[in-house]
Scaffold this active site. Structure first.
Site, mmCIF file in Angstrom:
data_model
loop_
_atom_site.group_PDB
_atom_site.id
_atom_site.type_symbol
_atom_site.label_atom_id
_atom_site.label_comp_id
_atom_site.label_asym_id
_atom_site.label_seq_id
_atom_site.Cartn_x
_atom_site.Cartn_y
_atom_site.Cartn_z
ATOM 1 N N ASP A 72 -16.667 -36.136 0.577
ATOM 2 C CA ASP A 72 -15.479 -36.100 0.171
ATOM 3 C C ASP A 72 -15.995 -35.433 -1.368
ATOM 4 O O ASP A 72 -14.864 -34.517 -1.474
ATOM 5 C CB ASP A 72 -14.452 -37.172 0.004
ATOM 6 C CG ASP A 72 -14.021 -37.434 0.909
ATOM 7 O OD1 ASP A 72 -14.566 -36.661 1.946
ATOM 8 O OD2 ASP A 72 -13.437 -38.867 0.825
ATOM 9 N N GLY A 73 -16.573 -35.056 -1.874
ATOM 10 C CA GLY A 73 -16.853 -34.705 -3.319
ATOM 11 C C GLY A 73 -17.160 -33.382 -3.020
ATOM 12 O O GLY A 73 -16.773 -32.327 -3.282
ATOM 13 N N ASN A 146 -6.885 -34.124 -4.726
ATOM 14 C CA ASN A 146 -6.774 -35.161 -4.664
ATOM 15 C C ASN A 146 -5.919 -35.472 -6.167
ATOM 16 O O ASN A 146 -4.333 -35.623 -5.733
ATOM 17 C CB ASN A 146 -7.628 -35.533 -4.848
ATOM 18 C CG ASN A 146 -8.760 -36.567 -3.682
ATOM 19 O OD1 ASN A 146 -7.936 -36.289 -2.622
ATOM 20 N ND2 ASN A 146 -9.812 -37.363 -3.303
ATOM 21 N N ARG A 157 -8.221 -47.195 -28.047
ATOM 22 C CA ARG A 157 -7.206 -48.393 -27.837
ATOM 23 C C ARG A 157 -6.274 -47.545 -26.837
ATOM 24 O O ARG A 157 -6.743 -46.208 -26.255
ATOM 25 C CB ARG A 157 -6.635 -48.696 -28.963
ATOM 26 C CG ARG A 157 -7.005 -48.861 -29.682
ATOM 27 C CD ARG A 157 -6.305 -49.107 -31.275
ATOM 28 N NE ARG A 157 -7.059 -49.497 -32.616
ATOM 29 C CZ ARG A 157 -6.558 -50.530 -32.958
ATOM 30 N NH1 ARG A 157 -5.633 -50.617 -33.751
ATOM 31 N NH2 ARG A 157 -7.318 -50.581 -33.869
ATOM 32 N N ASP A 176 -3.867 -47.215 -20.336
ATOM 33 C CA ASP A 176 -5.185 -46.871 -20.446
ATOM 34 C C ASP A 176 -5.277 -45.155 -19.446
ATOM 35 O O ASP A 176 -5.859 -44.716 -19.420
ATOM 36 C CB ASP A 176 -6.344 -47.602 -19.487
ATOM 37 C CG ASP A 176 -6.455 -48.753 -20.063
ATOM 38 O OD1 ASP A 176 -6.584 -48.914 -20.655
ATOM 39 O OD2 ASP A 176 -7.403 -49.722 -19.446
ATOM 40 N N TYR A 189 -8.698 -42.328 -6.309
ATOM 41 C CA TYR A 189 -8.992 -42.934 -7.774
ATOM 42 C C TYR A 189 -7.122 -44.050 -7.964
ATOM 43 O O TYR A 189 -6.919 -44.734 -9.000
ATOM 44 C CB TYR A 189 -8.904 -42.072 -8.785
ATOM 45 C CG TYR A 189 -8.490 -43.384 -10.244
ATOM 46 C CD1 TYR A 189 -8.628 -44.994 -10.180
ATOM 47 C CD2 TYR A 189 -8.203 -42.325 -12.039
ATOM 48 C CE1 TYR A 189 -9.169 -45.038 -11.698
ATOM 49 C CE2 TYR A 189 -8.588 -43.335 -12.783
ATOM 50 C CZ TYR A 189 -8.716 -44.235 -12.529
ATOM 51 O OH TYR A 189 -8.903 -44.897 -14.286
ATOM 52 N N SER A 192 -7.419 -47.162 -6.664
ATOM 53 C CA SER A 192 -7.495 -48.365 -7.243
ATOM 54 C C SER A 192 -6.843 -49.060 -7.669
ATOM 55 O O SER A 192 -6.806 -49.793 -8.863
ATOM 56 C CB SER A 192 -8.619 -47.801 -7.890
ATOM 57 O OG SER A 192 -10.138 -47.062 -6.223
ATOM 58 N N GLN A 246 -13.745 -34.139 -11.393
ATOM 59 C CA GLN A 246 -14.634 -32.780 -10.935
ATOM 60 C C GLN A 246 -14.674 -32.110 -12.515
ATOM 61 O O GLN A 246 -15.777 -31.231 -13.046
ATOM 62 C CB GLN A 246 -15.187 -32.060 -9.774
ATOM 63 C CG GLN A 246 -15.668 -33.153 -8.992
ATOM 64 C CD GLN A 246 -15.351 -32.277 -7.165
ATOM 65 O OE1 GLN A 246 -15.291 -31.676 -7.278
ATOM 66 N NE2 GLN A 246 -15.760 -33.250 -6.815
#
Length: 287
Positions: A72-73, A146, A157, A176, A189, A192, A246
């Site tokens: 997929d990359g 994507n 931080r 984050d 991502y 996830s 990427q």
């Protein structure tokens, strides 16, 4: 219904490894037997030990179909080079079934025969247009299949990011980072980070906070016609922009990012018409 048969086929391959070389060799053999004009980018030509490799952008401009050999990359890197009149893509996966690369290396010949006979199905995938601006001007532009990701550096931080949609403030995220994903990117991502899986036929953009410090900051699905603007509120932390995992660079305090639906959709060829749900069952081990 059959579609027009491709006259020129371009190839972009992952440039390393024996599996890639074998898959490329078999792909070239099928195309040569069918007497189809074939163009190779520099990496594919080197892998095949042939001369005459071209810049990838030149291959995508000239080809009717691009065969992408890799994962997929590799597919993502080729997709970002496709212009409005660019080719449809078909992906050959060197490992297991991919979310984007449907064809297993054992299926190369029958898959390519269906593509060359105009019998492969076509999916249109929404892409994202990304503009990074500073002081009222555009500093950089990207296209994403994507996602667009803003994240803190390893030692920083939490970061604070302000999000506006169509000129209206939505909220400020502290955590984050932040992910802006297309339906195609919802399985990357964003998944996830707790984002929803979105069917690729939907026209929407997914806003997913990464480890938000406010529990009410949840993933948000908005219409694809929306214009999203993200600004930094925190000054001290280092923040990075990454497109499709990427390309990208530092996201400065004075920068702003504008994300909207790209006017150029990506066409993906599906020789075997595997459904989105079949791919989920395979990749996520659903039973």
């Amino acid at each position: 219904m059959s579609r027009p048969r491709p006259r020129v086929v371009g190839i972009a391959a992952k440039p390393t490894g024996a599996p890639a070389r074998r898959a490329l060799k078999e792909t070239l053999a099928v195309l040569e037997r069918r007497r189809v004009e074939t163009l190779l980018d520099h990496e594919s030509a080197a892998l095949a030990r042939r001369s005459g490799g071209m810049e990838r952008a030149a291959v995508t401009r000239a080809a009717d179909v691009m065969v992408v050999i890799g994962g997929d990359g590799t597919f993502l890197s080729v997709a970002r080079s496709v212009t409005r009149k660019g080719p449809a893509l078909v992906g050959i996966n060197l490992g297991s079934l991919g979310f984007l690369t449907e064809v297993h290396r054992r299926e190369i010949e029958p898959a390519l025969q269906r593509v060359l006979d105009g019998e492969a199905g076509v999916e249109r995938r929404m892409m994202l247009a990304v503009a990074v601006g500073r002081d009222g001007g555009r500093r950089q532009a990207y296209t994403a299949l994507n996602d667009v990701v803003l994240t803190k550096s390893a030692l920083a931080r939490t970061v604070r990011l302000q999000v506006e949609v169509d000129g209206e403030p939505v909220t400020s995220y502290r955590g984050d980072g932040l992910i802006l994903a297309s339906p195609t990117g919802s399985s990357a991502y964003s998944l996830s980070a707790g984002g929803a899986l979105v069917h690729p036929a939907l026209e929407a953009i997914l806003i997913t906070p990464v480890c938000p410090h406010t529990l009410s900051n949840r993933p948000l699905l908005i219409p694809s016609a929306s214009r999203i603007v993200v600004k930094r509120l925190s000054r001290e932390e280092e923040v990075y922009l990454t497109v499709d995992g990427q390309v990208g660079g530092p996201f400065q305090h004075a920068d702003r990012i504008e994300v909207r639906r790209s006017p150029v959709p990506l066409r993906i060829l599906r020789p075997f018409s595997r459904s989105f749900y079949a791919t989920l069952r395979s990749k996520l081990k659903w039973r």
